[in-house]
Design a protein around this motif. Structure first.
Motif, short mmCIF file in Angstrom:
data_model
loop_
_atom_site.label_atom_id
_atom_site.label_comp_id
_atom_site.label_asym_id
_atom_site.label_seq_id
_atom_site.Cartn_x
_atom_site.Cartn_y
_atom_site.Cartn_z
N LYS A 72 0.83 -1.21 0.00
CA LYS A 72 0.00 0.00 0.00
C LYS A 72 0.87 1.25 0.00
CE LYS A 72 -3.50 2.49 2.64
NZ LYS A 72 -4.31 2.55 3.88
N LYS B 10 0.95 4.06 -2.93
CA LYS B 10 0.70 5.48 -2.66
C LYS B 10 1.85 6.34 -3.20
CE LYS B 10 -0.06 8.84 1.05
NZ LYS B 10 -0.89 9.71 0.22
N ASP B 11 3.09 5.92 -2.95
CA ASP B 11 4.24 6.70 -3.44
C ASP B 11 4.22 6.77 -4.97
OD1 ASP B 11 5.13 7.15 -0.89
OD2 ASP B 11 6.66 5.56 -0.92
N ASP C 49 1.23 9.02 -6.04
CA ASP C 49 1.50 10.42 -5.68
C ASP C 49 2.47 11.06 -6.67
OD1 ASP C 49 -0.23 10.43 -3.54
OD2 ASP C 49 1.32 10.13 -2.01
N LEU D 27 -5.89 5.95 0.45
CA LEU D 27 -4.61 6.56 0.07
C LEU D 27 -4.56 8.04 0.45
CD1 LEU D 27 -4.13 4.95 -3.48
CD2 LEU D 27 -3.11 4.21 -1.32
N ASP D 28 -5.69 8.74 0.29
CA ASP D 28 -5.76 10.15 0.69
C ASP D 28 -7.21 10.49 1.02
OD1 ASP D 28 -5.81 12.89 1.04
OD2 ASP D 28 -4.35 13.29 -0.54
N TYR E 49 -6.15 11.43 -7.50
CA TYR E 49 -5.62 10.26 -8.19
C TYR E 49 -6.24 10.05 -9.56
CZ TYR E 49 -3.33 9.29 -3.78
OH TYR E 49 -2.55 9.40 -2.67
#
Length: 254
Positions: free
Chosen positions: A3, A7-8, A11, A233-234, A241
């Motif tokens: 995860k 996310k990285d 992003d 994720l956010d 995204y």
């Protein structure tokens, strides 16, 4: 991919694609031609309404729409006469035609006259964690005037199973902040945390490859699944995204 790695990765792709240089190939360039709030809203709503098919064709036809409205969409909507609607009658984008456009202009006048404008409806009917019920209510209000049945297909209803891609995209444009010069951040009383990703073939395919989405159909249930995973994720700005998923699909053939 863990995860944290996912996310990285996403992003970084948001950073890459959430940039004004991509507007030259995106229908979002249409409302960026205006500064008056109502002009931005109306041009964005109309451009998003016809945002399906070839992107170049969408932009060309949305530009024609602005030509027909004398590059002053709010003034045109509020001041139009029957003969003004006649000049819209030859407009066509795929299955959206002059009859549909004429009703859209008439309905928008009603919305700005009697319902506090587009922002007023979505702000009033937003829910604590979602904009989807507000989209459904918007469709009900939008078609409260006499209209042809054929025109109703051009506004989606999430409560009837649609992913409502185009209205979710319109809401992203209006609500997300304009710090990068892409979205507008005009509607301050709706939190970006409530937005849903515009789910199309590109975002859906990439979402499935990244295991953000299992459902095969791109419908309201798929959108709900994608929303849940993007909010992990956010939670404050999950729809950022959209840029990553769309960019990976369109520009990188991920």
């Amino acid at each position: 991919m863990t995860k944290a790695e996912l996310k990285d990765f996403l992003d970084a792709k948001v950073e890459e694609y959430n940039h004004p240089r991509f507007l030259e190939d995106d229908p979002l360039q249409i409302p960026h031609r205006f500064t008056k709030k109502e002009d931005v809203e109306i041009s964005a709503f109309l451009a998003s309404t016809i945002a399906w098919g070839n992107r170049k064709s969408i932009i060309n036809n949305a530009s024609k729409l602005m030509d027909l409205m004398d590059h002053a969409p709010h003034d045109f909507v509020m001041g139009h006469q029957p003969e003004d609607l006649e000049k819209l009658s030859r407009f066509v984008h795929r299955t959206f035609n002059g009859t549909d456009l004429g009703y859209f202009v008439t309905s928008l006048k009603n919305i700005y006259t009697n319902h506090g404008g587009l922002e007023g409806i979505f702000t009033t009917y937003q829910q604590p964690d979602s904009m989807q019920p507000a989209i459904s209510k918007f469709k009900e209000i939008f078609f409260e005037l006499p209209h042809e049945t054929r025109t109703t297909k051009h506004v989606s209803d999430p409560l009837k199973g649609s992913a409502a891609k185009r209205i979710n995209m319109f809401l992203r444009w209006m609500v997300r902040d304009n710090s990068t010069g892409v979205d507008f951040g005009l509607w301050k009383d709706i939190s970006p945390s409530k937005l849903s990703c515009p789910l199309d073939v590109h975002t859906g395919n990439v979402g499935r490859k990244l295991k953000l989405l299992k459902r095969k159909q791109s419908d309201a249930k798929a959108l709900s699944e994608l929303d849940r995973n993007l909010r992990k994720l956010d939670p404050t700005d999950p729809v950022k995204y959209d840029f990553a998923l769309f960019g990976l699909g369109v520009f990188e053939k991920f």
